[in-house]
Design a protein around this motif. Structure first.
Motif, PDB file in Angstrom:
ATOM      1  N   VAL A 101      57.508  15.292  49.789  1.00 44.58           N
ATOM      2  CA  VAL A 101      56.818  16.413  49.940  1.00 44.58           C
ATOM      3  C   VAL A 101      57.369  17.644  50.082  1.00 44.58           C
ATOM      4  O   VAL A 101      58.454  17.920  50.802  1.00 44.58           O
ATOM      5  CB  VAL A 101      55.896  16.101  51.536  1.00 44.58           C
ATOM      6  N   LYS A 102      56.777  18.812  49.656  1.00 41.90           N
ATOM      7  CA  LYS A 102      57.361  20.224  49.715  1.00 41.90           C
ATOM      8  C   LYS A 102      56.344  21.071  50.439  1.00 41.90           C
ATOM      9  O   LYS A 102      55.077  20.563  50.801  1.00 41.90           O
ATOM     10  CB  LYS A 102      57.402  20.696  48.280  1.00 41.90           C
ATOM     11  N   GLU A 103      56.543  22.056  50.879  1.00 44.91           N
ATOM     12  CA  GLU A 103      55.758  23.083  51.406  1.00 44.91           C
ATOM     13  C   GLU A 103      54.723  23.338  50.792  1.00 44.91           C
ATOM     14  O   GLU A 103      54.899  23.817  49.418  1.00 44.91           O
ATOM     15  CB  GLU A 103      56.616  24.443  51.871  1.00 44.91           C
ATOM     16  N   GLY A 104      53.457  23.341  51.315  1.00 45.26           N
ATOM     17  CA  GLY A 104      52.423  23.810  50.609  1.00 45.26           C
ATOM     18  C   GLY A 104      51.630  22.469  49.958  1.00 45.26           C
ATOM     19  O   GLY A 104      50.579  22.718  49.374  1.00 45.26           O
ATOM     20  N   ASP A 105      52.236  21.363  49.882  1.00 44.63           N
ATOM     21  CA  ASP A 105      51.384  20.210  49.413  1.00 44.63           C
ATOM     22  C   ASP A 105      50.283  19.767  50.253  1.00 44.63           C
ATOM     23  O   ASP A 105      50.454  19.854  51.522  1.00 44.63           O
ATOM     24  CB  ASP A 105      52.676  19.134  49.299  1.00 44.63           C
ATOM     25  N   MET A 106      49.472  19.328  49.868  1.00 46.04           N
ATOM     26  CA  MET A 106      48.286  18.637  50.533  1.00 46.04           C
ATOM     27  C   MET A 106      48.572  17.006  50.452  1.00 46.04           C
ATOM     28  O   MET A 106      48.652  16.493  49.360  1.00 46.04           O
ATOM     29  CB  MET A 106      47.059  18.894  50.109  1.00 46.04           C
ATOM     30  N   ILE A 107      48.450  16.330  51.539  1.00 46.40           N
ATOM     31  CA  ILE A 107      48.603  14.855  51.586  1.00 46.40           C
ATOM     32  C   ILE A 107      47.171  14.203  52.215  1.00 46.40           C
ATOM     33  O   ILE A 107      46.640  14.709  53.165  1.00 46.40           O
ATOM     34  CB  ILE A 107      49.878  14.630  52.648  1.00 46.40           C
ATOM     35  N   ILE A 108      46.734  13.537  51.467  1.00 50.98           N
ATOM     36  CA  ILE A 108      45.611  12.860  51.805  1.00 50.98           C
ATOM     37  C   ILE A 108      46.028  11.408  51.690  1.00 50.98           C
ATOM     38  O   ILE A 108      46.719  10.899  51.063  1.00 50.98           O
ATOM     39  CB  ILE A 108      44.351  12.826  51.116  1.00 50.98           C
ATOM     40  N   TYR A 109      45.142  10.553  52.486  1.00 55.39           N
ATOM     41  CA  TYR A 109      45.478   9.076  52.386  1.00 55.39           C
ATOM     42  C   TYR A 109      44.035   8.539  52.215  1.00 55.39           C
ATOM     43  O   TYR A 109      42.713   8.471  52.694  1.00 55.39           O
ATOM     44  CB  TYR A 109      45.610   8.468  53.894  1.00 55.39           C
ATOM     45  N   VAL A 110      43.888   7.559  50.869  1.00 57.36           N
ATOM     46  CA  VAL A 110      42.725   6.778  50.475  1.00 57.36           C
ATOM     47  C   VAL A 110      42.969   5.542  50.705  1.00 57.36           C
ATOM     48  O   VAL A 110      43.727   5.006  50.381  1.00 57.36           O
ATOM     49  CB  VAL A 110      42.879   7.261  48.803  1.00 57.36           C
ATOM     50  N   PRO A 111      41.517   5.152  51.349  1.00 52.92           N
ATOM     51  CA  PRO A 111      41.562   3.744  51.414  1.00 52.92           C
ATOM     52  C   PRO A 111      41.229   3.089  50.284  1.00 52.92           C
ATOM     53  O   PRO A 111      40.517   3.361  49.471  1.00 52.92           O
ATOM     54  CB  PRO A 111      40.269   3.640  52.553  1.00 52.92           C
ATOM     55  N   VAL A 112      42.130   1.813  50.186  1.00 47.40           N
ATOM     56  CA  VAL A 112      41.857   0.924  49.172  1.00 47.40           C
ATOM     57  C   VAL A 112      41.680  -0.334  49.761  1.00 47.40           C
ATOM     58  O   VAL A 112      42.409  -0.824  50.648  1.00 47.40           O
ATOM     59  CB  VAL A 112      43.389   0.706  48.271  1.00 47.40           C
ATOM     60  N   PHE A 113      40.518  -1.069  49.234  1.00 48.72           N
ATOM     61  CA  PHE A 113      40.014  -2.284  49.940  1.00 48.72           C
ATOM     62  C   PHE A 113      39.568  -3.303  49.060  1.00 48.72           C
ATOM     63  O   PHE A 113      39.334  -3.012  47.841  1.00 48.72           O
ATOM     64  CB  PHE A 113      39.028  -1.697  51.007  1.00 48.72           C
ATOM     65  N   ASN A 114      39.443  -4.495  49.449  1.00 46.94           N
ATOM     66  CA  ASN A 114      39.012  -5.816  48.721  1.00 46.94           C
ATOM     67  C   ASN A 114      37.380  -6.021  48.856  1.00 46.94           C
ATOM     68  O   ASN A 114      36.994  -6.631  48.114  1.00 46.94           O
ATOM     69  CB  ASN A 114      39.775  -6.900  48.779  1.00 46.94           C
ATOM     70  N   ARG A 115      37.134  -5.940  50.346  1.00 47.70           N
ATOM     71  CA  ARG A 115      35.753  -6.354  50.480  1.00 47.70           C
ATOM     72  C   ARG A 115      34.780  -5.332  51.418  1.00 47.70           C
ATOM     73  O   ARG A 115      35.489  -4.633  52.106  1.00 47.70           O
ATOM     74  CB  ARG A 115      35.987  -7.494  51.415  1.00 47.70           C
ATOM     75  N   VAL A 116      33.420  -5.198  51.002  1.00 50.32           N
ATOM     76  CA  VAL A 116      32.727  -4.266  51.934  1.00 50.32           C
ATOM     77  C   VAL A 116      31.435  -4.980  52.702  1.00 50.32           C
ATOM     78  O   VAL A 116      31.070  -5.878  51.998  1.00 50.32           O
ATOM     79  CB  VAL A 116      31.979  -3.493  50.883  1.00 50.32           C
ATOM     80  N   LYS A 117      31.418  -4.781  53.711  1.00 48.93           N
ATOM     81  CA  LYS A 117      30.487  -5.132  54.611  1.00 48.93           C
ATOM     82  C   LYS A 117      29.490  -4.008  54.862  1.00 48.93           C
ATOM     83  O   LYS A 117      30.071  -3.189  55.638  1.00 48.93           O
ATOM     84  CB  LYS A 117      30.601  -6.109  55.931  1.00 48.93           C
ATOM     85  N   GLY A 118      28.369  -3.870  54.552  1.00 52.12           N
ATOM     86  CA  GLY A 118      27.442  -2.630  54.628  1.00 52.12           C
ATOM     87  C   GLY A 118      26.246  -2.910  55.397  1.00 52.12           C
ATOM     88  O   GLY A 118      25.701  -4.057  55.559  1.00 52.12           O
TER      89      GLY A 118
END
Length: 130
Positions: A101-118
């Motif tokens: 990571v360098k200065e000015g970078d944006m870091i986001i975390y994206v959920p990766v999943f196998n099953r959804v209960k809605g």
């Protein structure tokens, strides 16, 4: 030891109290929120939120109550979720993350999943994605 659960919420923005209503739904049942990401999905003020909540005895109750809250369209529990780190530099996704990571970078975390209960107004549905 506590485990984190990932919840996806689709809600319509009507007033500034939307995020407070979502968070208070967990907090009133003595549950901690580790993180929350959200963004606007369309021009009809539909927002999508991803919430990391510590697993708790009241988790299912909180999700059902949240699904019945005003302005909440849908609440989904993302089972087997893992967070994938994405680095964005100058508006582009960096594929080779080994350079760090360098200065000015944006870091986001994206959920990766196998099953959804809605839940939508208390009605339950389940989808297996793989």
């Amino acid at each position: 030891m506590t485990q984190e659960r990932v919840v996806k919420v689709l809600a319509y923005y009507r007033d500034p109290g939307l995020i407070e209503r979502i968070a208070s739904n967990f907090r009133k049942l003595f549950m901690d929120i580790d993180w929350i990401y959200g963004w606007k999905v369309n021009d009809e003020n539909l927002y999508e939120f991803y919430i990391g909540v510590k697993d708790h005895n009241n988790f299912n109750t909180a999700v059902i109550l949240l699904s019945k809250t005003v302005d909440i369209s849908k609440v989904e529990i993302l089972d087997d979720a893992q967070l994938k780190r994405v680095i964005i530099r100058d508006g582009k996704v960096i594929e080779n993350q080994s350079e760090g990571v360098k200065e000015g970078d944006m870091i986001i975390y994206v959920p990766v999943f196998n099953r959804v209960k809605g839940y939508s107004w208390g009605e339950v549905y389940v989808k297996d994605l793989h």
